[in-house]
Scaffold this active site. Structure first.
Site, PDB file in Angstrom:
ATOM      1  N   LYS A 194       0.867  -1.181   0.000  1.00 22.20           N
ATOM      2  CA  LYS A 194       0.000   0.000   0.000  1.00 22.20           C
ATOM      3  C   LYS A 194       0.900   1.226   0.000  1.00 22.20           C
ATOM      4  CE  LYS A 194      -2.087   2.529   3.151  1.00 22.20           C
ATOM      5  NZ  LYS A 194      -2.123   3.847   2.469  1.00 22.20           N
ATOM      6  N   GLY A 254       5.686   3.894   9.863  1.00 24.66           N
ATOM      7  CA  GLY A 254       4.911   5.117  10.041  1.00 24.66           C
ATOM      8  C   GLY A 254       4.965   5.570  11.480  1.00 24.66           C
ATOM      9  N   SER A 255       3.917   6.230  11.928  1.00 22.19           N
ATOM     10  CA  SER A 255       3.901   6.786  13.276  1.00 22.19           C
ATOM     11  C   SER A 255       3.665   5.700  14.321  1.00 22.19           C
ATOM     12  CB  SER A 255       2.798   7.839  13.398  1.00 22.19           C
ATOM     13  OG  SER A 255       1.517   7.233  13.352  1.00 22.19           O
ATOM     14  N   VAL A 270      -0.257   5.007  14.725  1.00 19.49           N
ATOM     15  CA  VAL A 270      -0.851   4.119  13.724  1.00 19.49           C
ATOM     16  C   VAL A 270      -0.235   2.725  13.832  1.00 19.49           C
ATOM     17  CG1 VAL A 270      -1.228   3.733  11.261  1.00 19.49           C
ATOM     18  CG2 VAL A 270      -1.376   6.049  12.194  1.00 19.49           C
ATOM     19  N   GLY A 271       1.061   2.644  14.113  1.00 15.25           N
ATOM     20  CA  GLY A 271       1.699   1.345  14.283  1.00 15.25           C
ATOM     21  C   GLY A 271       1.062   0.532  15.393  1.00 15.25           C
ATOM     22  N   GLU A 276       7.893  -0.531  12.321  1.00 16.08           N
ATOM     23  CA  GLU A 276       8.982   0.444  12.406  1.00 16.08           C
ATOM     24  C   GLU A 276       8.313   1.797  12.538  1.00 16.08           C
ATOM     25  OE1 GLU A 276      11.073   3.302  12.082  1.00 16.08           O
ATOM     26  OE2 GLU A 276      11.303   2.924   9.940  1.00 16.08           O
ATOM     27  N   CYS A 303      13.605   8.488   9.314  1.00  8.94           N
ATOM     28  CA  CYS A 303      13.337   8.050  10.682  1.00  8.94           C
ATOM     29  C   CYS A 303      14.624   7.992  11.495  1.00  8.94           C
ATOM     30  CB  CYS A 303      12.628   6.702  10.686  1.00  8.94           C
ATOM     31  SG  CYS A 303      13.476   5.414   9.769  1.00  8.94           S
ATOM     32  N   GLN A 356       2.457  19.398   6.434  1.00 12.14           N
ATOM     33  CA  GLN A 356       3.642  19.074   7.232  1.00 12.14           C
ATOM     34  C   GLN A 356       4.485  20.315   7.491  1.00 12.14           C
ATOM     35  OE1 GLN A 356       4.565  16.777   8.989  1.00 12.14           O
ATOM     36  NE2 GLN A 356       6.785  16.556   9.056  1.00 12.14           N
ATOM     37  N   GLU A 398       8.359  13.665  17.033  1.00  2.86           N
ATOM     38  CA  GLU A 398       9.146  13.493  15.813  1.00  2.86           C
ATOM     39  C   GLU A 398       8.531  14.376  14.733  1.00  2.86           C
ATOM     40  OE1 GLU A 398      10.718   9.912  12.877  1.00  2.86           O
ATOM     41  OE2 GLU A 398       8.682   9.839  13.685  1.00  2.86           O
TER      42      GLU A 398
END
Length: 289
Positions: free
Chosen positions: A19, A69-70, A73-74, A91, A125, A163, A202
């Site tokens: 995705k 991702g964040s 959401v992870g 990650e 990251c 952002q 972050e």
């Protein structure tokens, strides 16, 4: 990141579905085309586009789910996949420290800090977003750091206007040492920015924090105080300090006298705490996922 996700699955004889990120869908399509041109059969590597609805559908179906991702959401992905005991690789970013001791090569440390903070416009990251400096060399190091930062060429834009506005809001009211503003050019460009102080979140852009400490013990404690633990670096000429840092820093990757690395293809990569769930990407360890 496309390669990190796809190649271990394909090498082990599996099909894969990627995705794409909503803000960068074409990257995934170009990667899929490269695989097709190389002879990967149709249906073995697949790309889907969309938002959360597409991601949720894949999490509900895939035998192995690999997410970058964040943290927020992870955690949702891990909980959703975990409900059916599916294997998950998470990650989830970092807030990475680069420590500069009073015996460090300050020129080399400044170069490493600038490279770590601003390559890819800080959208890594593994970016060094916290530079922790001994008070004894703080002023000298700061001057070297700012001079190198002013010499930088074009570091590229951030991903989108949302952002950019988020980053500008995050540093409002902070002590800005350089940068701190949107550049006057078409696109979403922000000047490379150093602030004196700390930001816990972050930001994923060209902003890094500079702070001072008195001793090695204080530096190690500062490095470990973040909820993240992805990469870390220390600059020192003292072997005992270096080895103690490697042993005690709460980070998945640690480096001595270099930048905060995150993309060595032969080495396992992944974090601790809010940075990951213990699985590793890249290296032969990626095949274990």
């Amino acid at each position: 990141n496309c390669a990190w996700k796809a190649f271990p699955a394909l090498l082990c004889g599996n099909s894969a579905v990627l995705k794409s990120a909503e803000d960068a869908p074409k990257t995934a399509l170009l990667f899929a085309k490269a695989l097709h041109d190389a002879g990967v059969p149709k249906g073995v590597f697949n790309v889907v586009h969309g938002g959360p609805e597409a991601g949720e559908a894949l999490v509900d179906l895939a035998d192995v789910v690999s997410f970058t991702g964040s943290f927020e959401v992870g955690a949702q992905v891990a909980a959703r996949a975990g409900a059916r005991l599916a294997k998950v690789c998470i990650e989830a970013g970092g807030k990475n420290p680069l420590v500069v001791c009073d015996d460090a090569d300050l020129d080399a440390a400044a170069e490493a800090a600038v490279t770590s903070a601003f390559s890819n416009a800080g959208q890594r990251c593994a970016a060094a977003s916290r530079v922790i400096v001994f008070d004894a060399v703080f002023d000298r190091f700061r001057d070297l750091l700012l001079e190198r930062t002013r010499q930088l060429g074009d570091i590229g834009p951030v991903i989108n206007e949302r952002q950019l506005h988020r980053m500008l809001a995050a540093i409002r009211g902070m002590r800005v040492l350089c940068g701190g503003q949107r550049l006057d050019r078409p696109g979403f460009y922000m000047a490379p920015t150093w602030i004196e102080g700390s930001i816990e979140a972050e930001l994923f852009g060209p902003i890094s924090c500079l702070s001072r400490v008195e001793t090695f013990e204080h530096a190690l404690a500062a490095a470990n105080e973040s909820p993240y633990g992805l990469t870390a670096s220390i600059h020192t000429a003292n072997l005992k300090r270096a080895m103690t840092f490697l042993a005690k820093v709460r980070s998945g990757v640690a480096v001595v006298n270099g930048p905060t690395y995150g993309s060595e293809p032969h080495m396992p990569f992944g974090g601790l705490k809010h940075s990951g769930n213990g699985t590793r990407e890249a290296g032969t360890e990626a095949l274990d996922v």
